[in-house]
Design an enzyme around this catalytic site. Structure first.
Site, mmCIF file in Angstrom:
data_model
loop_
_atom_site.group_PDB
_atom_site.id
_atom_site.type_symbol
_atom_site.label_atom_id
_atom_site.label_comp_id
_atom_site.label_asym_id
_atom_site.label_seq_id
_atom_site.Cartn_x
_atom_site.Cartn_y
_atom_site.Cartn_z
ATOM 1 N N GLU A 342 20.702 37.553 34.950
ATOM 2 C CA GLU A 342 20.898 36.180 35.406
ATOM 3 C C GLU A 342 21.499 36.175 36.807
ATOM 4 O O GLU A 342 22.534 36.814 37.055
ATOM 5 C CB GLU A 342 21.834 35.420 34.462
ATOM 6 C CG GLU A 342 21.217 35.051 33.130
ATOM 7 C CD GLU A 342 22.112 34.143 32.303
ATOM 8 O OE1 GLU A 342 21.600 33.555 31.339
ATOM 9 O OE2 GLU A 342 23.317 34.018 32.614
ATOM 10 N N CYS A 343 20.883 35.460 37.707
ATOM 11 C CA CYS A 343 21.398 35.178 39.049
ATOM 12 C C CYS A 343 21.785 36.463 39.782
ATOM 13 O O CYS A 343 20.932 37.144 40.342
ATOM 14 C CB CYS A 343 22.564 34.198 38.961
ATOM 15 S SG CYS A 343 22.923 33.351 40.513
ATOM 16 N N GLY A 344 23.060 36.836 39.783
ATOM 17 C CA GLY A 344 23.465 38.074 40.427
ATOM 18 C C GLY A 344 22.743 39.276 39.868
ATOM 19 O O GLY A 344 22.428 40.232 40.589
ATOM 20 N N SER A 443 16.273 35.622 36.074
ATOM 21 C CA SER A 443 16.211 34.212 36.450
ATOM 22 C C SER A 443 17.504 33.786 37.134
ATOM 23 O O SER A 443 18.578 34.331 36.860
ATOM 24 C CB SER A 443 15.973 33.356 35.201
ATOM 25 O OG SER A 443 16.131 31.985 35.474
#
Length: 471
Positions: A342-344, A443
Site C-alpha cells: 500500500e502506498c509507500g 495500490s
C-alpha cells in the site's frame, strides 16, 4: 463513559491535549485505551507510544457505524479509562455518502457531518471536551463556545480546554467571558515553547524517528499533572463498554497451522491499522516483522509479504543501498509469493523513487514504473471498484479506502486494479493499482479490513498455495 477530545477547528492542539492527558494518566499507572477518529496513522503511533496499547481508528467511511460501536466496546472494556481524539473541527465531515451503508440520519434524512468527530460522539453517546485555541482571543471565546454548545443539541459539551493561554490576565478575561455559559473549564494550557512535535510533508514525524520523544512525553506528563481539573475529568474518562454483540471476535482461523507473513515494519514502513494485523492473526497468520532498511533478506519460511505505507522517500538512499533486501523481495515476488503493498509499499516495489531534490534511487524493480515526489498532495476518501479478480478482491467488488501521498507514478498500469472515484461526490478519479504479476496487489489506496474480512481471507488463501517451508 469515555471522553471525546474535539477541536473547534484544525490546528488548535487536539493532539497535544490528548497526549498530555494520556501521559499524565500513564504516569498514574492508569490503564487507558485510546481511539482516533478518521484514517490517520501517525497520531495513533503517538497514542500507542504513551499508553503501551494499540490505538484504534474509528472511521465509518473505511468501515461502518456498527463496526465502530463493536470496536469501541471491545477495546474500551479492557481498560480503566478510554479517550477518543477527534479529527479536524468538531462538525467537519463529509456531506455525501453511499445510501447502502445503513446510516443513522437526522430528522430530515440527511447527515451533513458524516465521519466527523460529532458523528462518532453521537454514535457512541459520549460527552465532548472542546479544545479552543485562545492565542488570539479574549471575549470572543464565549461566542465560539456558545456556538458549539448550541449547534447540535445531541452533542453534550462536557467542558472546555483553553489552549495557548498567554498570561494570568488573559486567562481572567477568558474566564469572565465564559462564566455566563456555565461550561466547566476542564483544563488550561499556557503557551509552551519547549513542547513541539516536529512535522513534515505528510504531518507529524513518526515516533520511531524521534530519539527525544520520551523526554517530550515526560514534559507533557508534567504539564498534565497541573493543567487539568482531574477531579472532574476522571469520572468522565472512566470506561464503560457499550452493549454489543462483538462480531469482531467471531473470526474462524483460515488454516489449522500458522501461515507466516513477512510484515515490513521500520522507519520507512509503519502505516498499518492494528485491526488489519489482528485480523490476519485471528485468521491463522503468524506475523514476522522485518526491516527493508536493516535486514539483508526477507524472513525465512514466509508465504506472503505485506508492505504498509510510510516514508520510503525519506529513507530512499538507505533502501537503495540495501541491495540484498531489494533483490530478495523481487526474487520472492517473481517466484509467486503473494504480496500486498500500500502506498509507500507500492513505491518500494517500483523501479525507483525520485525524491524531492530530483535524485533517483533504485528500488525493488517489480513494477515497471517510478515514483516521483512532488509538492502536490493527493488526499481523500476513495470508492474503488475492482476491475478484475486480484489478490485481495474479486472483479466488480466495491471497497472504500483513503489516499494520502505526495508522489505520482511515471507510468500507469495497463490492467489496473481499480476504477476510483471521490467518496463524497462520486467524481471519477481514474484507474489505479498494479496487479501484475498476479500475486501482487500494489495500490495507493489504503484499506481498513475490519468490515471486509474477505480481504485478509483471500490473501491468506493465496498464501497457502505457496509451497510450505522445507518442501
Amino acid at each position: 463513559m469515555a471522553l471525546v477530545i474535539a477541536g473547534e477547528r484544525s490546528g488548535v492542539g487536539k493532539t497535544t491535549v490528548t497526549l498530555t492527558l494520556l501521559a499524565s494518566l500513564r504516569r498514574r499507572d492508569r490503564l487507558v485505551q485510546s481511539f482516533k477518529v478518521g484514517p490517520d496513522y501517525i497520531d495513533p503511533m503517538f497514542h500507542q507510544h504513551v499508553t503501551g496499547r494499540a490505538c484504534r481508528n474509528l472511521d465509518p467511511v473505511l468501515t461502518s457505524e456498527a463496526y465502530i460501536q463493536q470496536c469501541f466496546a471491545r477495546h474500551s472494556q479492557l481498560s480503566e479509562y478510554a479517550l477518543v481524539e477527534g479529527v479536524m473541527g468538531l462538525f467537519d465531515g463529509i456531506s455525501s455518502f453511499p445510501k447502502d451503508k445503513g446510516l443513522m440520519t437526522n430528522d430530515k434524512g440527511l447527515m451533513t457531518d458524516f465521519a466527523s468527530t460529532a458523528h462518532i460522539a453521537r454514535l457512541l453517546d459520549l460527552p465532548v471536551v472542546l479544545v479552543i485555541d485562545c492565542s488570539r482571543l479574549s471575549g470572543s471565546v464565549a461566542a465560539i463556545a456558545h456556538g458549539y454548545q448550541s449547534f447540535d443539541p445531541r452533542i453534550k459539551i462536557a467542558g472546555l480546554v483553553l489552549n495557548r493561554v498567554g498570561s494570568d490576565r488573559h486567562l481572567s478575561l477568558l474566564k469572565d467571558s465564559l462564566e455566563p455559559l456555565q461550561l466547566p473549564i476542564l483544563g488550561v494550557l499556557r503557551r509552551q515553547d519547549n513542547i513541539t512535535i516536529p512535522d513534515r510533508h505528510l504531518g507529524l514525524v513518526p515516533t520511531a524517528e524521534l530519539p527525544e520523544l520520551n523526554a517530550l512525553i515526560d514534559r507533557l506528563a508534567d504539564l498534565g499533572d497541573t493543567c487539568f481539573d482531574w477531579q472532574r475529568l476522571l469520572p468522565l474518562l472512566k470506561s464503560e463498554s457499550l452493549p454489543s454483540t462483538d462480531a469482531i471476535n467471531r473470526v474462524s482461523p483460515y488454516s489449522s497451522f500458522p501461515v507466516k507473513i513477512a510484515v515490513a515494519r521500520d522507519r520507512a514502513f509503519n502505516f498499518y491499522y492494528q485491526d488489519n494485523l489482528d485480523l490476519l492473526q485471528q485468521l491463522g497468520a503468524e506475523l514476522v516483522f522485518w526491516s527493508p532498511l536493516e535486514d539483508a533478506a526477507i524472513p525465512k519460511d514466509v508465504r506472503g509479504m505485506y508492505f504498509g505505507g510510510g516514508f520510503p522517500e525519506v529513507f530512499a538512499q538507505q533502501l537503495a543501498e540495501n541491495i540484498s533486501a531489494r533483490d530478495a523481495v523481487k526474487t520472492a515476488i517473481l517466484q509467486g509469493m503473494p504480496t500486498v503493498a500500500e502506498c509507500g509499499g507500492l513505491m518500494y516495489l517500483s523501479e525507483q523513487i525520485i525524491d524531492f531534490e530530483g535524485k533517483s534511487w533504485p528500488m525493488a524493480g517489480v513494477l515497471p514504473t517510478s515514483a516521483v515526489m512532488s509538492g502536490r498532495l493527493t488526499l481523500g476518501y476513495r470508492r474503488a471498484v475492482a476491475l478484475q479478480n486480484n489478490l485481495l478482491v474479486k472483479a466488480n467488488t466495491t471497497v472504500y479506502g483513503h489516499e494520502f501521498h505526495r508522489s505520482h507514478l511515471t507510468l500507469t498500469p495497463t490492467q489496473p486494479l481499480f476504477e476510483t472515484s471521490r467518496y463524497d461526490c462520486e467524481e471519477n478519479m481514474g484507474c489505479e493499482g498494479w496487479g501484475l504479476p498476479a500475486n501482487v496487489h500494489a495500490s495507493y489506496v489504503h484499506l481498513h479490513w475490519g468490515e471486509s474480512r474477505e480481504i485478509p481471507q483471500q490473501f491468506l488463501k493465496e498464501c497457502l498455495k505457496v509451497a510450505s517451508p522445507g518442501m
